[in-house]
Design a protein around this motif. Structure first.
Motif, mmCIF file in Angstrom:
data_model
loop_
_atom_site.group_PDB
_atom_site.id
_atom_site.type_symbol
_atom_site.label_atom_id
_atom_site.label_comp_id
_atom_site.label_asym_id
_atom_site.label_seq_id
_atom_site.Cartn_x
_atom_site.Cartn_y
_atom_site.Cartn_z
ATOM 1 N N PHE B 110 0.780 -1.238 0.000
ATOM 2 C CA PHE B 110 0.000 0.000 0.000
ATOM 3 C C PHE B 110 0.811 1.286 0.000
ATOM 4 O O PHE B 110 0.260 2.356 -0.230
ATOM 5 N N SER B 160 -12.933 -0.820 3.942
ATOM 6 C CA SER B 160 -11.505 -0.805 3.593
ATOM 7 C C SER B 160 -10.876 0.516 3.999
ATOM 8 O O SER B 160 -9.783 0.548 4.562
ATOM 9 N N ALA B 161 -11.579 1.588 3.690
ATOM 10 C CA ALA B 161 -11.022 2.916 3.961
ATOM 11 C C ALA B 161 -10.815 3.115 5.455
ATOM 12 O O ALA B 161 -9.753 3.566 5.890
ATOM 13 N N MET B 162 -11.809 2.749 6.244
ATOM 14 C CA MET B 162 -11.634 2.952 7.682
ATOM 15 C C MET B 162 -10.515 2.073 8.221
ATOM 16 O O MET B 162 -9.693 2.522 9.011
ATOM 17 N N HIS B 164 -7.908 0.849 6.594
ATOM 18 C CA HIS B 164 -6.619 1.362 6.121
ATOM 19 C C HIS B 164 -6.241 2.652 6.840
ATOM 20 O O HIS B 164 -5.097 2.839 7.246
ATOM 21 N N GLY B 165 -7.207 3.506 7.009
ATOM 22 C CA GLY B 165 -6.942 4.759 7.704
ATOM 23 C C GLY B 165 -6.470 4.534 9.125
ATOM 24 O O GLY B 165 -5.540 5.199 9.594
ATOM 25 N N ILE B 166 -7.087 3.609 9.795
ATOM 26 C CA ILE B 166 -6.675 3.323 11.165
ATOM 27 C C ILE B 166 -5.264 2.760 11.202
ATOM 28 O O ILE B 166 -4.439 3.153 12.030
ATOM 29 N N GLU B 168 -2.874 3.316 9.034
ATOM 30 C CA GLU B 168 -1.905 4.353 8.698
ATOM 31 C C GLU B 168 -1.749 5.403 9.788
ATOM 32 O O GLU B 168 -0.655 5.866 10.062
ATOM 33 N N LEU B 169 -2.856 5.788 10.383
ATOM 34 C CA LEU B 169 -2.792 6.889 11.353
ATOM 35 C C LEU B 169 -2.482 6.439 12.777
ATOM 36 O O LEU B 169 -1.850 7.155 13.533
ATOM 37 N N TYR B 170 -2.973 5.268 13.129
ATOM 38 C CA TYR B 170 -2.886 4.904 14.550
ATOM 39 C C TYR B 170 -2.129 3.629 14.856
ATOM 40 O O TYR B 170 -1.921 3.306 16.013
ATOM 41 N N ARG B 178 -0.585 8.383 18.874
ATOM 42 C CA ARG B 178 -1.546 9.336 18.315
ATOM 43 C C ARG B 178 -2.862 9.388 19.072
ATOM 44 O O ARG B 178 -3.831 9.956 18.610
ATOM 45 N N PHE B 181 -6.432 5.324 22.277
ATOM 46 C CA PHE B 181 -7.129 4.083 21.925
ATOM 47 C C PHE B 181 -6.237 3.169 21.117
ATOM 48 O O PHE B 181 -5.400 3.628 20.349
ATOM 49 N N ASP B 185 -9.407 -1.332 19.153
ATOM 50 C CA ASP B 185 -10.584 -0.656 19.707
ATOM 51 C C ASP B 185 -11.232 0.255 18.679
ATOM 52 O O ASP B 185 -12.443 0.253 18.492
ATOM 53 N N LEU B 186 -10.393 1.051 18.066
ATOM 54 C CA LEU B 186 -10.920 2.023 17.110
ATOM 55 C C LEU B 186 -11.666 1.340 15.981
ATOM 56 O O LEU B 186 -12.750 1.773 15.585
#
Lengths: 205, 205
Positions: B110, B160-162, B164-166, B168-170, B178, B181, B185-186
């Motif tokens: 990715f 997928s977006a959520m 992947h976003g989690i 990458e960000l967390y 960051r 949580f 959990d997120l």
DNA sequence: TGTACATCAGTGAACGCGCGTTCACTGATGTAC
DNA sequence: TGTACATCAGTGAACGCGCGTTCACTGATGTAC
């Protein structure tokens, strides 16, 4: 490009702008000091009058990016007007619009590998942007019965994650390359469903 | 590391494994052919007996990654058992578990900048993984009244977006850097709220 | 207004480095007979 | 089982390249008097 003499006048920003273009076109590692200097019509040594090194330039790009990002989010938020829900959705759209219009900044901020707390300035800018998201989530949360409110930070994190995921997976490369929906559609519907899950049934509560 | 003679025996895979470690530790551009060769205890020229070049190696890492990813998702899905909802949630957890346990693969897939259709094999592996997500979404959709079903592709894209976003960000860098949580959990809460928004109120429908 | 001088923002050449890749080679292995 | 030979999978040296960065320099600019 205007003629210029020995002195450039605004080389620092010109270098940043050149690097942003390069980074947007070729990815986070796709820019070099040499190439940025060339694009700014200046010798390869000139950048070192304005930056301590390559990392310094990347950090400055990210910092400016977060600053701009925060401005745009704040502008979209409009202190929660006309309603927390409308303001919240405007922030979501602003997120995507930023990623679209400022791909170089976006990459520098999220894909370049710089830690958001690499410098105090960068951390501050990043925190300011995040604060808008958290505030939008908090205001909207107020409309929920207390027992149905998720923690504000978590709410904001969900929305950040979905927004970021959509940018990374569906707003990169050839448009439409990964599916039949536009990123804007995906975000609007995704956030809409998520908000309904929280209990926002009415479009203008 | 076991002693070896002139011939390595399994150099191709050893190089891939070395590159995966390097990429996981230092980011998408953080591996070099030379370093991978060194880590596999082999001269810098040896990799070119197995790969046409650097890109070829990256593509092979991504391909193996998508293959493994698809396997894990399929295993988690278990053909929709015991219920579409439970299977769906298991897939979500498997997504995150994969990103955690196979960071090198994840980055190659990715974040390395390879187009998912760079080769036929890569495209096939990527499509297989995506198909599991779409199937899980489709099965679950069946439980909704037709007028409340979002398009299946869109449903899958949101998830997928959520996810992947989690990731990458967390789920990068220092754990908890960051926010308070865990990524797990997120994701669980985020998907839960999203599903409720679709109309899944009952935990075992 | 003119001049001396400090400071600033560039230049151009050079450095050391590590990279991806090629090439002729050679040691090890497998196979036909 | 032994031998000849083709093939495979490594080596080591070398290449050209572009990078980040440094350094002594110089042209332009601003300022004190």
């Amino acid at each position: 490009m205007a003629k210029r003499g020995y002195h450039h006048g605004n080389l620092k920003q010109a270098l940043i702008d050149a690097a942003l273009e390069l980074i947007a076109a070729k990815g986070p590692q796709g820019f070099t000091m040499a190439e940025a200097a060339k694009q700014a019509d200046v010798s390869a040594a000139a950048p070192y009058r304005h930056f301590t090194g390559r990392d310094d330039l990347i950090i400055e790009m990210a910092r400016q990016g977060f600053d701009l990002f925060a401005d745009l989010l704040e502008f979209a938020y409009r202190d929660g007007q006309p309603s927390p829900l409308a303001a919240f959705e405007a922030v979501g759209r602003a997120y995507l619009a930023f990623a679209r219009k400022h791909p170089g900044h976006y990459v520098a901020m999220f894909e370049s590998g710089v830690a958001p707390n690499a410098t105090r300035d960068l951390a501050a800018a990043s925190a300011r942007a995040n604060k808008v998201l958290v505030r939008a989530a908090a205001d909207l949360s107020q409309r929920l019965p207390p027992d149905r409110r998720p923690p504000t930070e978590m709410f904001a994190a969900h929305v950040s994650a979905m927004s970021h995921g959509i940018v990374e997976l569906y707003a990169r490369g050839t448009p439409g390359s990964r599916g039949p929906f536009t990123p804007e559609d995906l975000l609007e519907t995704g956030i809409g469903i998520y908000l309904r899950g929280l209990g926002f049934l009415d479009p203008d509560c």
